[in-house]
Design a protein around this motif. Sequence first.
Motif, PDB file in Angstrom:
ATOM      1  N   SER A  11     100.169  16.336   9.761  1.00  0.00           N
ATOM      2  CA  SER A  11     101.043  17.416  10.231  1.00  0.00           C
ATOM      3  C   SER A  11     102.508  17.068  10.006  1.00  0.00           C
ATOM      4  CB  SER A  11     100.792  17.687  11.721  1.00  0.00           C
ATOM      5  OG  SER A  11      99.480  18.136  11.948  1.00  0.00           O
ATOM      6  N   THR A  12     102.856  15.800  10.255  1.00  0.00           N
ATOM      7  CA  THR A  12     104.232  15.364  10.018  1.00  0.00           C
ATOM      8  C   THR A  12     104.577  15.452   8.536  1.00  0.00           C
ATOM      9  OG1 THR A  12     104.156  13.862  11.911  1.00  0.00           O
ATOM     10  CG2 THR A  12     105.848  13.439  10.262  1.00  0.00           C
ATOM     11  N   LEU A  13     103.637  15.066   7.684  1.00  0.00           N
ATOM     12  CA  LEU A  13     103.865  15.167   6.244  1.00  0.00           C
ATOM     13  C   LEU A  13     104.058  16.631   5.835  1.00  0.00           C
ATOM     14  CD1 LEU A  13     104.020  13.851   3.468  1.00  0.00           C
ATOM     15  CD2 LEU A  13     101.518  13.956   3.344  1.00  0.00           C
ATOM     16  N   ALA A  14     103.208  17.514   6.363  1.00  0.00           N
ATOM     17  CA  ALA A  14     103.356  18.938   6.068  1.00  0.00           C
ATOM     18  C   ALA A  14     104.704  19.451   6.562  1.00  0.00           C
ATOM     19  CB  ALA A  14     102.219  19.727   6.724  1.00  0.00           C
ATOM     20  N   HIS A  15     105.118  18.985   7.743  1.00  0.00           N
ATOM     21  CA  HIS A  15     106.399  19.376   8.322  1.00  0.00           C
ATOM     22  C   HIS A  15     107.543  19.007   7.375  1.00  0.00           C
ATOM     23  CE1 HIS A  15     109.047  20.043  11.925  1.00  0.00           C
ATOM     24  NE2 HIS A  15     109.844  19.259  11.221  1.00  0.00           N
ATOM     25  N   GLU A  16     107.529  17.775   6.873  1.00  0.00           N
ATOM     26  CA  GLU A  16     108.609  17.329   5.994  1.00  0.00           C
ATOM     27  C   GLU A  16     108.543  18.028   4.636  1.00  0.00           C
ATOM     28  OE1 GLU A  16     110.883  15.822   7.435  1.00  0.00           O
ATOM     29  OE2 GLU A  16     109.741  15.271   9.218  1.00  0.00           O
ATOM     30  N   LEU A  17     107.352  18.318   4.161  1.00  0.00           N
ATOM     31  CA  LEU A  17     107.222  19.077   2.906  1.00  0.00           C
ATOM     32  C   LEU A  17     107.753  20.499   3.075  1.00  0.00           C
ATOM     33  CD1 LEU A  17     103.731  17.878   1.603  1.00  0.00           C
ATOM     34  CD2 LEU A  17     105.976  17.423   0.591  1.00  0.00           C
TER      35      LEU A  17
END
Length: 226
Positions: A11-17
């Motif tokens: 989720s954090t990776l998706a957030h930053e993407l």
Amino acid sequence: MNHDPSLDSVSTLAHELGHAYHNRQLGDLPPLQRETPMTLAETASIFCETIIQNAALQTAQGQERLYVLETQLMGHAQVIVDIHSRFLFEQAVFERRAGGDLNPSDLNDLMLWAQRETYGDALGTLHPYMWAVKPHYYGRSFYNYPYTFGLLFGLGLYAQYEQARAAGQEADFQARYDALLAATGQATPLELAARFGIDLHAPAFWEGSLNVIRRQIEAYEGVSGQ
């Protein structure tokens, strides 16, 4: 970013993407038109994070579904509840500071007050030194507030995306969404929201965003009760 095999990290990776996608829409503009206010900076990141988490929910069953819902709700609780306590604390600090200096004991008292105001009796242990361990208080005033605005605004847009997809109008939504991201440095949140028929002064819009979270709470209670 740090990463481990968990939905929270994904989720954090998706957030930053989502931030990267937002910046891509701004990339061809003159530098002065790329500046985005904090209230809109979290729009694409929240939207992207919600897509990933809801996709996980579509196939998750049993304990896995409970885990996905818990991950969502823990994030929402931090942004809606905890950040509200930070806002109350910071507001109180500025009001008290106008009358004189504050020492660590004063800051502790204000922090405990803000946590009680926000959490009620939901927390068994309060954290008087939260002001000392959160870097968000130092540098920019009310840095915390835009996260709450961004979450609710992003969830409201996502709700519109679901309606557009159900009506076969996903491409139209995509075009308007990209245009909104490209214009975050050129118009106010109020003006940009109006292009989607959203009145940010209307309580109904914000209630609609909170209803997304309420439905997740109901789903979590349903799964945990099985």
